[in-house]
Design an enzyme around this catalytic site. Structure first.
Site, short mmCIF file in Angstrom:
data_model
loop_
_atom_site.label_atom_id
_atom_site.label_comp_id
_atom_site.label_asym_id
_atom_site.label_seq_id
_atom_site.Cartn_x
_atom_site.Cartn_y
_atom_site.Cartn_z
N HIS A 99 0.82 -1.22 0.00
CA HIS A 99 0.00 0.00 0.00
C HIS A 99 0.85 1.28 0.00
O HIS A 99 0.80 2.09 -0.92
CB HIS A 99 -0.88 0.04 1.26
C1 BDR Z 1 -3.08 0.82 5.33
O1 BDR Z 1 -3.31 0.34 6.65
C2 BDR Z 1 -2.12 -0.13 7.21
O2 BDR Z 1 -2.32 -1.38 7.77
C3 BDR Z 1 -1.08 -0.12 6.15
O3 BDR Z 1 0.17 0.26 6.67
C4 BDR Z 1 -1.58 0.90 5.15
O4 BDR Z 1 -1.14 2.20 5.47
C5 BDR Z 1 -3.79 -0.09 4.35
O5 BDR Z 1 -5.15 -0.10 4.59
#
Ligand code: BDR
Ligand code: CA
Length: 313
Positions: A243
């Site tokens: 992500h």
């Molecule tokens: C986001 O949530 C976190 O768990 C990850 O680091 C990312 O920023 C994804 O939904």
């Protein structure tokens, strides 16, 4: 062109870690003025410590790391150990940091930096809940006009949600803060789940990280190995979505991404859909377009960039 000045606001998190490493490996394109930690994936003491661990792994010990807010603006903290493990950085075994946190609060660092740098020259890069950023805007409204851009990971439209059926984790944890940021009038670029779920670390991509043979390459491969188990099980996907590195990759090579300028508003009231990013993708309202909502990426180009940059550390 001079490198773009950025502040990374983060809750590491394995994918945050990779995003930070990518930025630190790319000094020609981005100048990391500082890192501010926020409570999110794990509590603040761990996210601050993890940010340090990552800087030390990258050999960039001079980047200031500040602790910011330890809880969302108006609700209890929700964490994600079920995805990231107890430490937030489960996977590799990395040494404890040797340096201390930089004195001062992360929110004050954001405010002071925006006041001292030339207006329109500092980009904020939130990779976690938006608590630090919103708190800075509330405390010092004069800085809002000075922000060059906010490039953030959060939200979803077609992919809807990952922590609830309708909300993505970063926005869900602090919807009130997200609402403040999306209403700020700043130029915002959003990396929602719609694009990050296409940035998948397949086996061969992870093998390429490991094959770098460096402490960084091996640690990244171990982090994604850990992170991957959860998403493979949940989505039946070929690997873990990276992500947060979408944010730093966008700053380095924006041409890898495509999206649409749309209106995005945040649900702050409904218990059922709290934290939903209501994106007017189809332009069915007259609401002002406040964000570039990214929908697609050149995934091979993204992983080529990442591998090439990690090799520099
Ligand atoms: C986001 O949530 C976190 O768990 C990850 O680091 C990312 O920023 C994804 O939904
Ligand atoms: Ca994150």
């Amino acid at each position: 062109m001079a490198p773009r000045k950025i502040i990374i606001d983060t809750d590491p998190g394995q994918d945050d870690a990779v995003a930070i490493l990518l930025a630190l490996a790319s000094p020609d394109e981005v100048d990391v003025l500082g890192i501010t930690a926020v409570a999110g994936n794990v509590p603040l003491d761990l996210t601050s410590k993890n940010a340090f661990i990552i800087c030390e792994l990258a050999g960039k010990v001079d980047v200031p790391v500040y602790a910011g807010c330890d809880r969302p603006l108006g609700r209890p903290l929700v964490t994600a150990e079920h995805v990231h493990g107890k430490t937030g950085l489960d996977g590799p075994s990395l040494p404890d940091p040797t340096k201390q946190l930089t004195p001062g609060h992360g929110v004050d660092f954001i405010i002071d930096t925006l006041r001292s740098e030339a207006p329109g020259t500092v980009t904020l890069c939130p990779l976690g809940p938006l608590t630090n950023i919103a708190t800075a805007f509330q405390k010092a409204p004069d800085i809002v006009d000075k922000v060059q851009q906010v490039v953030l990971m959060g939200g979803a439209y077609f992919e809807v949600g990952n922590i609830t059926p309708t909300a993505e984790f970063n926005i869900y944890v602090d919807p009130q803060a997200a609402d403040i940021v999306f209403k700020s009038g700043i130029d915002i670029v959003v990396m929602p789940l719609d694009v990050t779920h296409k940035a998948l670390v397949t086996q061969s991509r992870n093998d390429a990280f490991r094959a770098l043979g460096t402490p960084t390459g091996i640690a990244v491969a171990q982090m994604t190995d850990f992170f991957e188990r959860f998403d493979k099980e949940k989505y039946g996907s070929a690997g873990a979505p990276l992500h947060d590195p979408c944010v730093t990759a966008y700053l380095i090579k924006p041409d890898l991404f495509t999206g649409r300028r749309v209106n995005v508003e945040i649900e702050t009231q409904s218990e059922l859909t709290l934290g939903m990013t209501v994106a007017d993708w189809w332009g069915v309202t007259d609401r002002p377009k406040n964000a570039l909502f990214i929908g697609d990426l050149d995934d091979d180009g993204f992983f080529a960039l990442l591998t090439e940059r990690l090799a520099r550390l």
